[in-house]
Design a protein around this motif. Structure first.
Motif, PDB file in Angstrom:
ATOM      1  N   HIS A  89     -28.332 -34.434 -18.711  1.00 56.90           N
ATOM      2  CA  HIS A  89     -28.635 -33.415 -19.222  1.00 56.90           C
ATOM      3  C   HIS A  89     -30.230 -33.026 -19.375  1.00 56.90           C
ATOM      4  CE1 HIS A  89     -26.730 -34.615 -22.192  1.00 56.90           C
ATOM      5  NE2 HIS A  89     -27.440 -34.033 -22.947  1.00 56.90           N
ATOM      6  N   SER A 137     -32.796 -30.470 -24.962  1.00 56.17           N
ATOM      7  CA  SER A 137     -32.280 -29.658 -25.311  1.00 56.17           C
ATOM      8  C   SER A 137     -33.357 -29.227 -26.629  1.00 56.17           C
ATOM      9  CB  SER A 137     -31.409 -29.163 -25.655  1.00 56.17           C
ATOM     10  OG  SER A 137     -30.753 -29.776 -26.995  1.00 56.17           O
ATOM     11  N   THR A 138     -34.024 -27.582 -26.697  1.00 57.30           N
ATOM     12  CA  THR A 138     -34.317 -28.225 -27.794  1.00 57.30           C
ATOM     13  C   THR A 138     -34.456 -28.539 -28.955  1.00 57.30           C
ATOM     14  OG1 THR A 138     -35.599 -25.937 -26.352  1.00 57.30           O
ATOM     15  CG2 THR A 138     -36.543 -26.312 -28.545  1.00 57.30           C
ATOM     16  N   GLU A 139     -33.178 -27.946 -29.545  1.00 56.74           N
ATOM     17  CA  GLU A 139     -32.862 -29.058 -30.523  1.00 56.74           C
ATOM     18  C   GLU A 139     -32.777 -30.056 -31.053  1.00 56.74           C
ATOM     19  OE1 GLU A 139     -31.339 -26.267 -32.827  1.00 56.74           O
ATOM     20  OE2 GLU A 139     -31.856 -28.330 -34.686  1.00 56.74           O
TER      21      GLU A 139
END
Length: 235
Positions: A46, A49-51
């Motif tokens: 995937h 993500s930003t986190e």
């Protein structure tokens, strides 16, 4: 008896994998795919993500304050008075010594060797301050600091290095930093008094003219006391 050997060991298991994709177009864009790991195999791909990117940036962050921290080369030299590793700063003193001095043509003083007084040096990787002492004895906290009797030095002891190229950023050695600053200072050309500050009790030009290429000791009675003692400049 219970076997607790495994309690003393640290095992590291793969939990995450990142794969970077880059196209060969004009924009040269990059895409990062995030995989979970199961039994050592990447699964569940995937987008990163930003986190997750923030956590990765935090893990990779380098504390620049810990790079090239000053450290001693074994036993501290006897002339080291104080140092702060985090600030990369050090204070040391040198006894009276015979040094080669360089003067610009505008002063009318020929370059040559002369005895200089005992000195206190305070430096970090960017700046240098110098003061003089009236005695060769190792200074104490209560020792008076005098103005260094040289040209190119401000009243607060800060040295103007002019066009001298200073490169001390890479050293983490106390001994090397001290040696670099002493060499930079004595290999630079003295050119003028700073802000009309006369550092000696008399004429600074005539003083050095009388000392160059002689065996005369520096006349410490010509030194002028500052309003500082050694304790006032300690790190």
């Amino acid at each position: 008896m219970k076997d607790i050997t495994n309690s003393f060991r640290s095992y590291f298991y793969p939990t995450t994998a990142l794969v970077f994709y880059q196209n060969d177009g004009a924009l040269n864009e990059t895409y990062v795919e995030h995989f979970d790991m199961e039994d050592g195999k990447p699964v569940n791909p995937h987008p990163l993500s930003t986190e997750a990117a923030k956590r990765l940036a935090t893990a990779l962050q380098v504390d620049e304050d810990k790079i090239n921290l000053l450290k001693s080369d074994g036993i501290l030299q006897n002339n080291v008075l104080s140092f702060d590793a985090k600030k990369s700063a050090i204070i040391w003193y040198t006894k009276s010594q015979l040094k080669q001095l360089h003067f610009s043509d505008g002063l009318g003083i020929k370059s040559g060797k002369a005895n200089v007084p005992p000195l206190v040096w305070k430096a970090d990787k960017d700046s240098l301050q110098i003061f003089a002492l009236a005695s060769n004895r190792k200074p104490t906290l209560k020792s008076d600091l005098h103005y260094a009797p040289f040209f190119n030095i401000y009243q607060d002891g800060s040295v103007c290095m002019g066009t001298v190229s200073i490169n001390t950023s890479e050293t983490g050695s106390l001994k090397e930093l001290m040696s670099l600053w002493e060499n930079y200072f004595f290999n630079s050309y003295f050119s003028h008094l700073m802000a009309d500050h006369n550092p000696v009790n008399g004429n600074c030009v005539l003083l050095w003219e009388s000392l160059i290429d002689t065996d005369k000791q520096f006349p410490t009675d010509m030194l002028i006391k500052t309003n500082k003692k050694l304790k006032d400049i300690l790190l």
